[in-house]
Design a protein around this motif. Structure first.
Motif, PDB file in Angstrom:
ATOM      1  N   THR A  98       0.862  -1.196   0.000  1.00 46.87           N
ATOM      2  CA  THR A  98       0.000   0.000   0.000  1.00 46.87           C
ATOM      3  C   THR A  98       0.896   1.243   0.000  1.00 46.87           C
ATOM      4  O   THR A  98       2.119   1.135   0.223  1.00 46.87           O
ATOM      5  N   GLY A  99       0.273   2.384  -0.192  1.00 43.51           N
ATOM      6  CA  GLY A  99       1.014   3.635  -0.090  1.00 43.51           C
ATOM      7  C   GLY A  99       1.521   3.864   1.324  1.00 43.51           C
ATOM      8  O   GLY A  99       2.655   4.302   1.533  1.00 43.51           O
ATOM      9  N   MET A 100       0.681   3.566   2.315  1.00 43.70           N
ATOM     10  CA  MET A 100       1.103   3.751   3.709  1.00 43.70           C
ATOM     11  C   MET A 100       2.276   2.842   4.065  1.00 43.70           C
ATOM     12  O   MET A 100       3.116   3.206   4.887  1.00 43.70           O
ATOM     13  N   ILE A 149       5.318   4.567   2.896  1.00 38.57           N
ATOM     14  CA  ILE A 149       5.660   5.687   3.781  1.00 38.57           C
ATOM     15  C   ILE A 149       6.238   5.193   5.115  1.00 38.57           C
ATOM     16  O   ILE A 149       7.315   5.609   5.533  1.00 38.57           O
ATOM     17  N   TYR A 179      -0.668  13.809   4.386  1.00 42.80           N
ATOM     18  CA  TYR A 179      -1.753  12.829   4.291  1.00 42.80           C
ATOM     19  C   TYR A 179      -2.116  12.312   5.695  1.00 42.80           C
ATOM     20  O   TYR A 179      -1.224  12.119   6.536  1.00 42.80           O
ATOM     21  N   GLU A 202       5.243  17.011   1.133  1.00 47.99           N
ATOM     22  CA  GLU A 202       4.141  16.594   0.275  1.00 47.99           C
ATOM     23  C   GLU A 202       3.635  17.856  -0.403  1.00 47.99           C
ATOM     24  O   GLU A 202       3.398  18.858   0.264  1.00 47.99           O
ATOM     25  N   PHE A 220      -0.222  13.091  -5.243  1.00 47.94           N
ATOM     26  CA  PHE A 220      -1.189  14.016  -5.843  1.00 47.94           C
ATOM     27  C   PHE A 220      -0.737  14.484  -7.230  1.00 47.94           C
ATOM     28  O   PHE A 220      -1.551  14.664  -8.114  1.00 47.94           O
ATOM     29  N   LYS A 235      -3.739   5.356  -6.100  1.00 52.00           N
ATOM     30  CA  LYS A 235      -4.397   6.540  -6.655  1.00 52.00           C
ATOM     31  C   LYS A 235      -4.160   6.610  -8.165  1.00 52.00           C
ATOM     32  O   LYS A 235      -4.661   5.778  -8.888  1.00 52.00           O
ATOM     33  N   MET A 245      -4.581  -1.732  -4.659  1.00 54.21           N
ATOM     34  CA  MET A 245      -3.772  -0.934  -3.735  1.00 54.21           C
ATOM     35  C   MET A 245      -2.293  -1.270  -3.893  1.00 54.21           C
ATOM     36  O   MET A 245      -1.932  -2.426  -4.110  1.00 54.21           O
ATOM     37  N   GLY A 246      -1.457  -0.262  -3.750  1.00 57.20           N
ATOM     38  CA  GLY A 246      -0.014  -0.497  -3.814  1.00 57.20           C
ATOM     39  C   GLY A 246       0.741   0.764  -3.471  1.00 57.20           C
ATOM     40  O   GLY A 246       0.160   1.847  -3.361  1.00 57.20           O
ATOM     41  N   LEU A 282      -8.833   9.259  -4.431  1.00 61.30           N
ATOM     42  CA  LEU A 282      -8.635  10.141  -5.590  1.00 61.30           C
ATOM     43  C   LEU A 282      -7.897   9.353  -6.665  1.00 61.30           C
ATOM     44  O   LEU A 282      -7.419   8.252  -6.423  1.00 61.30           O
TER      45      LEU A 282
HETATM   46  C1  LIG Z   1      -3.833   7.698  -0.315  1.00 63.91           C
HETATM   47  C2  LIG Z   1      -2.579   8.385   0.020  1.00 63.91           C
HETATM   48  C3  LIG Z   1      -1.595   7.736   0.778  1.00 63.91           C
HETATM   49  C4  LIG Z   1      -1.787   6.346   1.346  1.00 63.91           C
HETATM   50  O1  LIG Z   1      -1.913   5.379   0.352  1.00 63.91           O
HETATM   51  P1  LIG Z   1      -2.653   3.962   0.581  1.00 63.91           P
HETATM   52  O2  LIG Z   1      -2.391   3.270  -0.702  1.00 63.91           O
HETATM   53  O3  LIG Z   1      -4.083   4.262   0.852  1.00 63.91           O
HETATM   54  O4  LIG Z   1      -2.002   3.308   1.753  1.00 63.91           O
HETATM   55  C5  LIG Z   1      -0.419   8.424   1.028  1.00 63.91           C
HETATM   56  N1  LIG Z   1      -0.215   9.671   0.581  1.00 63.91           N
HETATM   57  C6  LIG Z   1      -1.150  10.331  -0.144  1.00 63.91           C
HETATM   58  C7  LIG Z   1      -0.866  11.720  -0.596  1.00 63.91           C
HETATM   59  C8  LIG Z   1      -2.356   9.715  -0.453  1.00 63.91           C
HETATM   60  O5  LIG Z   1      -3.274  10.380  -1.151  1.00 63.91           O
END
Ligand SMILES: *Cc1c(COP(=O)(O)O)cnc(C)c1O
Length: 396
Positions: free
Chosen positions: A89-91, A94, A115, A158, A190, A212, A221-222, A340
Motif C-alpha cells: 500500500t502507499g502507507m 511511507i 496525508y 508533500e 497528488f 491513486k 492498492m499499492g 482520488l
Molecule cells: C492515499 C494516500 C496515501 C496512502 O496510500 P494507501 O495506498 O491508501 O495506503 C499516502 N499519501 C497520499 C498523498 C495519499 O493520497
C-alpha cells in the motif's frame, strides 16, 4: 524496446513501454502474472549464485517477483530514478521509508498538512520509538528552513497537500535540507510523475500511493518508492524482511492501469482546471482552492515546478453544512467517496473524510472551512460534470 533506451522517451511512451520487454513470454505483448511464491533451480550452484546476488533471478516472492519487478521498473523509468521498490500500500511505502531511515534519537521535520495516515505515524508511532517529530505550518517556508537548520536526519514533504492544495517550494526546501546533510523524502501521489518530478528537483526519495493515479481505477492498492541505488537497496531490505510486499496479481492490475497514466492525468488536469474556473465564478461558491488558479497563493511556485496542476481541487460552499449535504446528495455523476485518482469523479467533505477526527477548531487552524468539499476529477467529459454540478447547486 530495451529499458536502457527509455530515458530519452517522453512520459506517455515510458508509461506504455517502460519495463515491459523484460518479461514478454512466447511472443505475448503483455506481461504475465507470475503467481509463484517460490522459484526453482536446475542445480545448486545457480541457486546459490542468485541467493547471494551474483546472478539475476528470483528466490521467494516476498523478496522479489517477476511481475512486481516490471511494475517497479516502469515507475523507476517514469520518475527518472536509479532504482525503485514496491509495497502492498502507499502507507506501507511511507511507514517503511520512515522506519528504514529514522532511528531512536533522530529528528524529522515535516508539515502539518501531510496525508492523514502519515500524520498519524508522525504524531503517534514515531515518538514512541524515540524519534523527534517537528511539524511546521505548511506553507511557512521560513519556519521549515529554520527548523531544518537546527539539525535533522530527514525533511519529509508533500505538495500539493490535502485538502486545500497548498504548495511547497521543493527546490528551496531541498536545498536547505541538503545544507545540513538531511535527506529529503517527497510524497508525489497528488502530482504524479506526469505533473511533477521531485528527483529532478533534488529530492532523495519520491514515494507514491499507487492506489491513486498510478493504478488509476480504484481497484488495486499499492505503493512505490524511487531513489538512488543505495537508498532503495536499504529500503528494499527493510521491506523484504518486514513483509509489506506487493502481490503479483495486484502488480499486474497496477501495470495495466499505469499504461494510460499520461492520457488520464492530462485529461484530469484539464477537467479540474475547467471545473475550478467554472465554480470560482459561481454565486453559491465561497472559495475555490486549486493551484492552477491565479487566485491560489501557491500558483507561482506551482507553475515553476509542475507541468500540470493535477486532478484534485477543493471549494467551499456559502452557508452551512446543510448546504454541503443538499449539494452532494443531489450529484449524479460523482461517487460520494474517499480517495482520488480514479477514472470516475470522487467527491466528499474533509469534515466527513480525511479530517473527521479533527475538531472544528483544529480544522480552522489548518485553514479548512466547515463547508469545504474536495473533488478528485475523473476522466468523464467535463461538460457533463459541470451540468451535474450546476443542477445540484440549484438545490441549495
Ligand atoms: C492515499 C494516500 C496515501 C496512502 O496510500 P494507501 O495506498 O491508501 O495506503 C499516502 N499519501 C497520499 C498523498 C495519499 O493520497
Amino acid at each position: 524496446m530495451k529499458n536502457s533506451k527509455m530515458n530519452s522517451k517522453k512520459q506517455g511512451t515510458k508509461a506504455v513501454w517502460g519495463g515491459q520487454s523484460e518479461l514478454f513470454y512466447q511472443g505475448a505483448t503483455q506481461v504475465p502474472i507470475v503467481n509463484s511464491v517460490t522459484f526453482g533451480y536446475d542445480n545448486v550452484d545457480d541457486w546459490f549464485d542468485v541467493a547471494i546476488g551474483k546472478k539475476e533471478g528470483h528466490i521467494y516472492s516476498r523478496n522479489t517477483n517477476p511481475t512486481v519487478a516490471v511494475f517497479e521498473e516502469k515507475v523507476r523509468i517514469l520518475e527518472n530514478a536509479e532504482a525503485a521498490t514496491s509495497f502492498s500500500t502507499g502507507m506501507a511505502a511511507i511507514s517503511n521509508t520512515l522506519s528504514t531511515f529514522l532511528a531512536q534519537g533522530d529528528r524529522v521535520v515535516s508539515v502539518k498538512d501531510t496525508y492523514g495516515g502519515t500524520s498519524i505515524v508522525f504524531l503517534e508511532f514515531l515518538p514512541k520509538n524515540g524519534i523527534e517529530v517537528t511539524l511546521c505550518e505548511t506553507t511557512n517556508h521560513e519556519e521549515i528552513e529554520a527548523e531544518v537548520k537546527k539539525g535533522c536526519k530527514m525533511l519529509y514533504l508533500e505538495t500539493p497537500t490535502n485538502p486545500t492544495l497548498k504548495i511547497l517550494d521543493l527546490k528551496r526546501l531541498i536545498k536547505s535540507a541538503h545544507e545540513v546533510g538531511a535527506m529529503v523524502v517527497v510524497d508525489n501521489t497528488f502530482a504524479t510523475p506526469i505533473n511533477q518530478q521531485p528527483l529532478e528537483l533534488g529530492a532523495d526519495i519520491v514515494l507514491h500511493s499507487a492506489t491513486k493515479y498510478l493504478g488509476g481505477h480504484s481497484d488495486a492498492m499499492g505503493g512505490v518508492a524511487c531513489g538512488n541505488k543505495d537508498l532503495i537497496q536499504q529500503l528494499f531490505h527493510y521491506r523484504e524482511i518486514n513483509g509489506a510486499s506487493l502481490h503479483a496479481n495486484t502488480a499486474y492490475m497496477l501495470l495495466r492501469g499505469i499504461q494510460t497514466l499520461e492520457l488520464r492525468v492530462l485529461r484530469q488536469n484539464e477537467n479540474a482546471m475547467k471545473l475550478a474556473q467554472h465554480l470560482e465564478k459561481h454565486e453559491k461558491i465561497e472559495q475555490v482552492f486549486y493551484p492552477g488558479l491565479k487566485s491560489h497563493p501557491g500558483h507561482k511556485i506551482a507553475s515553476s515546478q509542475m507541468t500540470g496542476f493535477g486532478g484534485v481541487f477543493s471549494f467551499s460552499i456559502k452557508g452551512d453544512f446543510e448546504n454541503v449535504k443538499l449539494f452532494l446528495n443531489s450529484l449524479e455523476l460523482a461517487h460520494l467517496a474517499a480517495s482520488l485518482g480514479s477514472v470516475s469523479t470522487l467527491i466528499g467533505p474533509p469534515k466527513v473524510t480525511s479530517h473527521v477526527e479533527a475538531t472544528e477548531e483544529e480544522r480552522k487552524q489548518l485553514g479548512i472551512p466547515e463547508t469545504l468539499i474536495r473533488c478528485a476529477l475523473g476522466i468523464e467529459n467535463i461538460e457533463d460534470i459541470i451540468a451535474d454540478f450546476d443542477k445540484a447547486l440549484l438545490k441549495i
